[in-house]
Design an enzyme around this catalytic site. Structure first.
Site, PDB file in Angstrom:
ATOM      1  N   PRO A   9       0.799  -1.230   0.000  1.00 39.28           N
ATOM      2  CG  PRO A   9      -0.146  -1.142   2.118  1.00 39.28           C
ATOM      3  CD  PRO A   9       0.513  -2.085   1.155  1.00 39.28           C
ATOM      4  CG  ASN A  10      -0.366   4.291   1.198  1.00 41.07           C
ATOM      5  OD1 ASN A  10      -1.308   4.818   0.620  1.00 41.07           O
ATOM      6  ND2 ASN A  10      -0.496   3.732   2.389  1.00 41.07           N
ATOM      7  NE  ARG A  17       3.956   6.656   1.470  1.00 35.94           N
ATOM      8  CZ  ARG A  17       4.163   5.449   2.024  1.00 35.94           C
ATOM      9  NH1 ARG A  17       4.612   4.428   1.309  1.00 35.94           N
ATOM     10  NH2 ARG A  17       3.895   5.269   3.294  1.00 35.94           N
ATOM     11  CE1 TYR A  22       8.623   5.279   3.257  1.00 38.64           C
ATOM     12  CE2 TYR A  22       7.033   7.074   3.296  1.00 38.64           C
ATOM     13  CZ  TYR A  22       7.546   5.916   3.849  1.00 38.64           C
ATOM     14  OH  TYR A  22       6.985   5.380   4.988  1.00 38.64           O
ATOM     15  CG  ASN A  74       8.417  -1.613   0.633  1.00 37.21           C
ATOM     16  OD1 ASN A  74       7.808  -1.762   1.696  1.00 37.21           O
ATOM     17  ND2 ASN A  74       9.006  -0.477   0.301  1.00 37.21           N
ATOM     18  CB  ALA A  77       1.273   0.228   6.531  1.00 37.13           C
ATOM     19  CG  HIS A  80       4.959  -2.048  10.386  1.00 29.27           C
ATOM     20  ND1 HIS A  80       6.293  -2.403  10.453  1.00 29.27           N
ATOM     21  CD2 HIS A  80       4.907  -0.995   9.516  1.00 29.27           C
ATOM     22  CE1 HIS A  80       7.004  -1.577   9.688  1.00 29.27           C
ATOM     23  NE2 HIS A  80       6.183  -0.730   9.095  1.00 29.27           N
ATOM     24  CG  ASP A  87       0.273 -17.506   8.000  1.00 28.60           C
ATOM     25  OD1 ASP A  87       1.334 -17.655   8.637  1.00 28.60           O
ATOM     26  OD2 ASP A  87      -0.847 -17.463   8.551  1.00 28.60           O
ATOM     27  CD  GLU A  98      11.260  -7.032   6.186  1.00 26.82           C
ATOM     28  OE1 GLU A  98      12.094  -7.827   6.674  1.00 26.82           O
ATOM     29  OE2 GLU A  98      10.511  -6.322   6.880  1.00 26.82           O
ATOM     30  CG  HIS A 100      11.090  -1.923   5.117  1.00 27.10           C
ATOM     31  ND1 HIS A 100       9.730  -1.940   4.943  1.00 27.10           N
ATOM     32  CD2 HIS A 100      11.419  -3.085   5.713  1.00 27.10           C
ATOM     33  CE1 HIS A 100       9.257  -3.069   5.431  1.00 27.10           C
ATOM     34  NE2 HIS A 100      10.255  -3.779   5.897  1.00 27.10           N
ATOM     35  CB  ILE A 101      12.090   3.267   0.612  1.00 29.20           C
ATOM     36  CG1 ILE A 101      11.646   2.455  -0.619  1.00 29.20           C
ATOM     37  CG2 ILE A 101      12.755   4.580   0.198  1.00 29.20           C
ATOM     38  CD1 ILE A 101      10.481   3.073  -1.379  1.00 29.20           C
ATOM     39  NE  ARG A 107       9.468   6.243   9.226  1.00 23.48           N
ATOM     40  CZ  ARG A 107       8.596   6.125   8.218  1.00 23.48           C
ATOM     41  NH1 ARG A 107       8.887   5.326   7.207  1.00 23.48           N
ATOM     42  NH2 ARG A 107       7.469   6.800   8.226  1.00 23.48           N
ATOM     43  NE  ARG A 111       6.440   4.348  10.350  1.00 22.20           N
ATOM     44  CZ  ARG A 111       5.413   4.492   9.505  1.00 22.20           C
ATOM     45  NH1 ARG A 111       5.141   3.560   8.630  1.00 22.20           N
ATOM     46  NH2 ARG A 111       4.669   5.580   9.530  1.00 22.20           N
TER      47      ARG A 111
HETATM   48  C1  DQA Z   1       8.054   1.297   4.158  1.00 16.08           C
HETATM   49  C2  DQA Z   1       8.040   1.533   5.676  1.00 16.08           C
HETATM   50  C3  DQA Z   1       6.675   1.239   6.254  1.00 16.08           C
HETATM   51  O1  DQA Z   1       6.685   1.447   7.657  1.00 16.08           O
HETATM   52  C4  DQA Z   1       5.645   2.171   5.644  1.00 16.08           C
HETATM   53  O2  DQA Z   1       4.368   1.881   6.139  1.00 16.08           O
HETATM   54  C5  DQA Z   1       5.667   2.146   4.150  1.00 16.08           C
HETATM   55  C6  DQA Z   1       6.954   2.091   3.472  1.00 16.08           C
HETATM   56  C7  DQA Z   1       9.393   1.706   3.518  1.00 16.08           C
HETATM   57  O3  DQA Z   1       9.582   1.366   2.366  1.00 16.08           O
HETATM   58  O4  DQA Z   1      10.206   2.375   4.155  1.00 16.08           O
HETATM   59  O5  DQA Z   1       4.647   2.238   3.505  1.00 16.08           O
HETATM   60  O6  DQA Z   1       7.863  -0.079   3.919  1.00 16.08           O
END
Ligand code: DQA
Length: 146
Positions: A9-10, A17, A22, A74, A77, A80, A87, A98, A100-101, A107, A111
């Site tokens: 998401p996002n 954003r 990011y 990635n 959210a 978390h 699963d 995994e 994360h940017i 943070r 998170r």
């Molecule tokens: C994220 C970190 C997450 O906590 C956040 O909700 C994101 C982006 C990152 O790429 O840093 O949406 O996964």
């Protein structure tokens, strides 16, 4: 070698954003960057982004039937919150990295949990979008050794 790059998401809002966290690259820029990285390494890259948890589960499951060699994810959210994504990754038994940017370790408290991490062979955070490339290189090295 086929790698599936999944964004949760996002992440389609990259460049818009919170650029302080990011960066200014858009989601399309990210796909182009990963695409050219993979091309020079002879990797076939597939991309998927969804804002919906169940759709992400469905896509991870589909990777099993598509005989994907590695997954870079990635989960945004859902990192978390989602036991369902954990699963799903466990179900398909595909090496998964995994990404994360941002540096989630520095943070908010909420998170600090990553459910999916328990099913991942590699985690990178805080390296901006280069983290996706590091994850791909890791998967290529480890899968290539098998
Ligand atoms: C994220 C970190 C997450 O906590 C956040 O909700 C994101 C982006 C990152 O790429 O840093 O949406 O996964």
């Amino acid at each position: 070698m086929k790698i599936l790059v999944i964004n949760g998401p996002n992440l389609n809002m990259l460049g818009i954003r919170e650029p302080d966290k990011y960066g200014s690259e858009t989601y399309e820029d990210l796909l182009a960057k990963i695409g050219s990285h993979c091309q020079t390494r002879g990797i076939e890259a597939e991309f998927y982004q969804s804002n919906h948890e169940g759709a992400l589960v469905d896509r991870i499951q589909q990777a099993y039937f598509d005989k994907v060699d590695g997954i870079v994810i990635n989960p945004g959210a859902y990192t978390h919150t989602s036991i369902a994504l954990l699963d799903a990754v466990k179900s398909v038994m595909i090496p998964t990295a995994e990404v994360h940017i941002s540096n989630v370790a520095e943070r908010e408290d909420f998170r600090q949990v990553s459910y999916i991490r328990a099913a991942c062979c590699f985690t990178v955070m805080g390296h901006g979008t280069d983290g996706y490339l590091e994850a791909i290189d890791y998967l290529q090295e480890t899968i290539g050794e098998k």
